[in-house]
Design an enzyme around this catalytic site. Structure first.
Site, short mmCIF file in Angstrom:
data_model
loop_
_atom_site.label_atom_id
_atom_site.label_comp_id
_atom_site.label_asym_id
_atom_site.label_seq_id
_atom_site.Cartn_x
_atom_site.Cartn_y
_atom_site.Cartn_z
N ASN C 73 -35.38 27.72 -13.31
CA ASN C 73 -35.36 29.15 -13.01
C ASN C 73 -35.37 29.96 -14.29
O ASN C 73 -34.92 29.51 -15.35
CB ASN C 73 -34.11 29.50 -12.19
CG ASN C 73 -32.89 29.73 -13.06
OD1 ASN C 73 -32.63 30.86 -13.49
ND2 ASN C 73 -32.15 28.67 -13.34
N CYS C 135 -26.36 29.60 -20.22
CA CYS C 135 -27.73 29.83 -19.76
C CYS C 135 -28.70 29.79 -20.93
O CYS C 135 -28.54 30.50 -21.91
CB CYS C 135 -27.83 31.15 -19.02
SG CYS C 135 -27.22 31.00 -17.34
N ASN C 200 -24.46 23.40 -17.81
CA ASN C 200 -25.37 24.47 -17.44
C ASN C 200 -26.78 23.88 -17.43
O ASN C 200 -26.95 22.68 -17.58
CB ASN C 200 -25.24 25.63 -18.44
CG ASN C 200 -25.61 26.96 -17.80
OD1 ASN C 200 -26.68 27.10 -17.23
ND2 ASN C 200 -24.72 27.94 -17.88
N CYS C 342 -38.50 -11.70 -0.24
CA CYS C 342 -39.61 -11.30 -1.10
C CYS C 342 -40.83 -10.96 -0.25
O CYS C 342 -41.17 -11.68 0.69
CB CYS C 342 -39.95 -12.44 -2.07
SG CYS C 342 -41.35 -12.05 -3.12
N CYS C 379 -34.27 -15.25 -19.21
CA CYS C 379 -33.97 -13.94 -18.61
C CYS C 379 -32.84 -13.28 -19.40
O CYS C 379 -31.80 -13.88 -19.62
CB CYS C 379 -33.56 -14.11 -17.15
SG CYS C 379 -33.02 -12.57 -16.37
N CYS C 389 -38.39 -3.66 -7.81
CA CYS C 389 -38.55 -4.38 -6.54
C CYS C 389 -38.37 -3.44 -5.35
O CYS C 389 -37.36 -2.77 -5.22
CB CYS C 389 -37.51 -5.50 -6.44
SG CYS C 389 -37.58 -6.36 -4.85
#
Lengths: 448, 79, 420
Positions: C73, C135, C200, C342, C379, C389
């Site tokens: 705004n 603001c 803000n 899956c 991993c 996923c």
């Protein structure tokens, strides 16, 4: 259920429509626009705040979601399955023109499934106000008024002639649309509020009308309708002629019979009960099932989705066909059905075309089983026992208060459902029960 | 990519040295990874020291855990 | 039924849900409608020398078919004279004595200006004051709003001036358009603030129209940067709240603001240290009625957690929010693909292959179908596969806790003992 393959046979009575999967639920719920002054809510006879219950699904407030539904509609789990949503909430959805309407019925089913599984306490009985209410009939209208009255603090007793309460939800709607456990869960919810349900108790037989009138501050007549009337044609007493309501009742109560396997069945009538009977017969193993109806597809009272479902099930429809005579096999059993072709004449009082017989159009259908589904009789003698004004068994009520000609007696549900006036829907009965309860409460406590 | 293989290879080097009674005496870390200098424990006569270059993140993490275990053992034995 | 009442720096409210200062709190009519809907309090649209606004003023960020993922705004503070606002505040307070009304204030950074507005506003019966140092648009060009909120000395000094005159609690609303919000939060506390609120709006330009090449939104074909808010800013706001909540030298209550649109968001802010939350964009998107589910949902949540009061949530997660160097390096997490769930979109594979550690591999299962599995040893547990996923339950991240923990800071201390 004693034959070896009974469980397999029973399997085909599982719910036809699958539950939404979790991902479907979240995608669908988040698609809802959360309209203000939403048309879906206005289209619901019980005015469920549809956007709100869906919003609560998106925030994971499932208890809140269940409360919104069940508060407006004590039969919310049943209605999620049996309401003609495309004519009600979903038909009114603003997305109909923009994309696809929200699957409101399925989302309502998701929420009420959660409630059935988790059983949270959604409502509490009101502080006892010392007033007693008797409700005759434990179907949707009776249960719904009982729930509201219990929340207002009344001592409520329901008199139910069957072994279980729930009315048509328990006994009359085929299990593959509405499993009995759903109806019984709703009954339980109402019992948990302290409502006493006297089952196997027929008013006028096991308990007198007089004693009920004497012991109660108000009485609600929610007795629904009776058996299917006779066709009024020769051969109706033959072995193999059934009443659709009784047939469904047996199946619904977990007693599928093997007697229809391989049989040729004809269902007379084309309302939702006729469709239910026909699809039941198919599942019970009937080789062919015909529906005969004296008017055309346009006049049929079955919902479009029921009609579609019947066609998918392979039910064959014989329009503008009227049974004339049931022919015996010479051994007291049904063998054939003699019919006559009809044409449609001028509109009658109900706005439907009057069927007229076509001369010399008689024909014969092979049939081992005839099922009558041409509407239901009324419990006139019981209504008379209460001394109520009625029109052919349809109790006359003040449409605002549901009060009958006896100010102490109110009536709701199918017992006030007259031909051509609205639809005999579970959701309408639930709303009438709610309004009756409110009217009683207003009258009782405005006097003080 | 099989990053794990390079870790196992580097871990094997450290474990072999540990088994041969080596312990960590110095760690230098820079843009190229970690240089870990290990020496044979006190009871050995020679002053042999070996520097292992660790590249993989898992090996550098492992090395530090070895360091913690080594400190714990030293504090328990009082040496 | 849980107790949802809160006490925020002495301001009592029947629930933690306040409307933030903004378009929904422009008038008494609106604030009273909000109270009827169930809001526990409202921060009145910022009072100060009335402005003149431009039109148009707002724009929404739609993302993947979902409207208002973000919102911006270029509207300024109130454009109505102070007397008009104060008359409506008096009337609203008279009609709704149990609801909290906070006046948001913004004046030039001068002592007498603050004294004057504080006295006049408190005379109208407000329950507290919120100093708008936040603001980012328009007012900042005049030396107010975020222009003063970005300078800790100005924050401290103006808070001090407001406190000199104030009898009700003073809340300082902070701008996120700053590198380290704890600096201005600390300055507010030093200035004597009773509480802080954040965030803000964030500097933003919503977009450019590809046909006209105008900015979005535009005023006669021209645009300016606006304040960004809505669901998209929630993570930024949450981290700023958490950073202030964990600082022992900012020992004052926090009102959380930024992208809160349901009870879950509110509960998260409360767990991270906020004791009230303020909402604006969600009310602009859906109306005041959204507070019904906020109250109902929070109530059920607090009940389910077995807590008596919503205040018991406040700050519970703050001790879990640490500096990176205090996290356990030894903790391992690995992805696991559940073949039953899956749906074979292969998005996890390509995400891992192109953007992570190349450890999700194809294999052929017993029925000859192609499927994916995780090579666990490679991993690193980054979560990327489970993030992309689309199938619920198909990828689970499995914790593999280690017996001993070792943080980066502990490791560096240890290595430093070995010449590292």
């Amino acid at each position: 259920m004693d034959s070896p393959d009974a469980s397999v046979l029973w399997k085909i009575f599982d719910e036809v429509e699958p539950d939404l999967k979790p991902k479907e639920v979240m995608e669908e719920a988040n698609r809802c626009l959360f309209c203000f002054d939403a048309p879906c809510t206005k289209a619901c006879p019980t005015n469920i705040d549809v956007p709100l219950f869906i919003k609560k699904i998106t925030t994971g407030n499932m208890k809140g979601s269940a409360r919104v539904i069940m508060d407006a509609n004590p039969m919310g789990a049943t209605c999620a399955r049996v309401c003609p949503t495309e004519e009600l909430c979903e038909g009114a959805c603003v997305l109909n023109d923009a994309s696809l309407p929200i699957m409101i019925g399925d989302l309502q089913r998701h929420t009420t499934n959660w409630a059935m599984k988790n059983n949270p306490q959604l409502f509490e009985a009101g502080k006892p106000n010392g007033k007693k209410i008797a409700i005759i009939g434990g179907g949707p209208a009776g249960l719904s008024s009982a729930r509201e009255l219990a929340r207002f603090g009344y001592q409520v007793t329901i008199y139910e002639k069957h072994e279980k309460a729930g009315g048509l939800n328990t006994y009359g709607i085929v299990p593959f649309r509405l499993p009995q456990r759903v109806a019984l869960w709703e009954v339980e919810q109402i019992e948990q509020l302290g409502v006493s349900i006297r089952t196997n108790c027929e008013v006028g037989k096991d308990v007198s009308v007089q004693s009920i009138m004497n012991e109660s501050d108000a009485v609600i007549l929610a007795i629904g309708m009776a058996n299917v009337p006779s066709l009024g044609i020769p051969g109706e007493d033959l072995d193999g002629v059934y009443d659709a309501i009784r047939l469904i009742e047996k199946v619904k109560d977990g007693k599928p019979t093997r007697q229809f396997i391989g049989k040729k069945a004809v269902v007379v009538g084309a309302g939702n009960t006729a469709i239910d009977a026909a699809t039941c017969l198919k599942r019970l193993g009937a080789a062919r099932v015909h529906i005969v109806y004296r008017r055309s597809e346009a006049e049929m009272t079955a919902y479009p989705f029921e009609f579609r479902f019947a066609k998918e099930d392979g039910i064959e429809f014989c329009w503008q066909t009227q049974p004339k005579r049931i022919v015996s096999d010479g051994d007291g059993h049904v063998a054939k059905l003699e019919c006559v072709q009809m044409k449609l004449g001028d509109e009658d009082a109900s706005g439907r075309h009057r069927p007229i017989k076509i001369e010399n159009s008689d024909f014969i259908m092979d049939a081992d089983v005839i099922v009558k589904a041409i509407g239901q009789n009324r419990y006139k003698s019981l209504i008379d026992a209460f001394g109520l004004v009625h029109s052919h068994g349809v109790v006359t009520v003040n449409p605002e208060t549901f009060q009958t000609s006896n100010p102490k007696v109110f009536a709701a549900g199918d017992v006030i459902f007259g031909n051509g006036k609205g639809e005999a829907m579970v959701v309408a009965a639930a709303e009438q029960g709610k309004r009756t309860a409110r009217a009683i409460h207003e009258q009782m406590f405005s006097k003080i | 990519m099989h990053e794990h293989r390079s870790f196992l290879e580097e871990k094997r080097k450290i474990d072999e040295l540990l088994q041969s009674n080596f312990h960590i005496v110095k760690v230098i870390e820079n843009l190229s990874g970690a240089y870990v200098t290990m020496q044979r424990s006190d009871d050995a006569d020679d002053d042999l020291s070996v520097t292992v270059h660790l590249l993989s993140a898992d090996a550098r993490r492992y090395m530090t855990n070895v360091l913690f275990a080594q400190r714990l053992k030293q504090s328990m034995t009082g040496s | 039924m849980a107790d949802l009442q809160i006490d925020f720096a002495g301001i009592k409210s029947k629930n933690p849900f306040w409307l933030a200062s903004g378009p929904p709190t422009n008038t008494g009519y609106q604030v009273q409608r909000a109270f009827d809907a169930g809001w526990g309090g409202a921060v009145w649209k910022t009072l100060g020398d009335p402005v003149i606004n431009v039109t148009s003023r707002f724009s929404g960020l739609n993302y993947g078919g979902q409207r208002v993922a973000g919102f911006n705004n270029i509207e300024l503070i109130t454009d109505r004279p102070l007397e008009v606002n104060l008359r409506e505040i008096r009337e609203t307070k008279r009609n709704y004595p149990d609801h909290a009304i906070i006046a948001s204030l913004m004046v030039e950074p001068k002592q007498e200006k603050w004294h004057e507005i504080v006295r006049r506003v408190e005379d109208a019966g407000v329950d507290g004051l919120e100093l708008n140092f936040g603001c980012p648009h328009g007012m900042a060009e005049r030396g107010m709003g975020s222009a003063s909120g970005q300078v800790p000395e100005l924050v401290e000094k103006q808070t001090y001036w407001a406190k000199e005159a104030a009898e009700t609690p003073v809340i300082v609303k902070l701008t996120p358009n700053i590198t380290d919000i704890t600096a201005t939060a600390f300055a507010a506390a030093q200035g004597g603030a009773d509480a802080i609120s954040m965030i803000n709006t964030i500097n933003s330009l919503m977009g450019v129209d590809l046909d006209s090449w105008n900015t979005i939104p535009n005023v006669a074909g021209k645009g300016t940067h606006g304040g960004y808010c809505g669901p998209a800013v929630k993570p930024i706001a949450l981290s700023m709240v958490a950073e202030c909540a964990r600082e022992s030298d900012i020992p004052i209550p926090i009102s959380g603001i930024g992208g809160i649109e349901n009870w879950r968001d509110a509960a998260e802010f409360m767990l991270m240290g906020a004791s009230t939350v303020q909402v604006c964009t969600a009310a602009m998107h859906h109306g005041f009625r959204i507070v019904e589910d906020m109250i109902d949902g929070l109530n059920n949540y607090v009940d389910d957690k077995g807590l008596a009061s919503v205040m018991d949530l406040v700050g519970q997660s703050v001790p879990k929010y640490l500096k990176w160097g205090d996290l356990d390096l030894n903790h391992k997490v690995v992805a696991h693909i559940n073949q039953d769930y899956c749906i074979h979109c292969n998005k996890c594979h390509i995400a891992c292959e192109d953007a992570a550690h190349q450890c999700i591999e194809f294999f052929t299962d017993a029925d000859g179908r192609r499927a994916l599995s995780v090579r666990e040893e490679d991993c690193v547990g980054c979560n990327l596969c489970s993030i992309v996923c689309p199938a619920e339950g198909a990828i689970t991240m499995i914790d593999k806790p280690s017996e001993v923990s070792m943080t980066w800071n502990e490791r560096q201390r240890m290595i430093s003992m070995f010449g590292g």
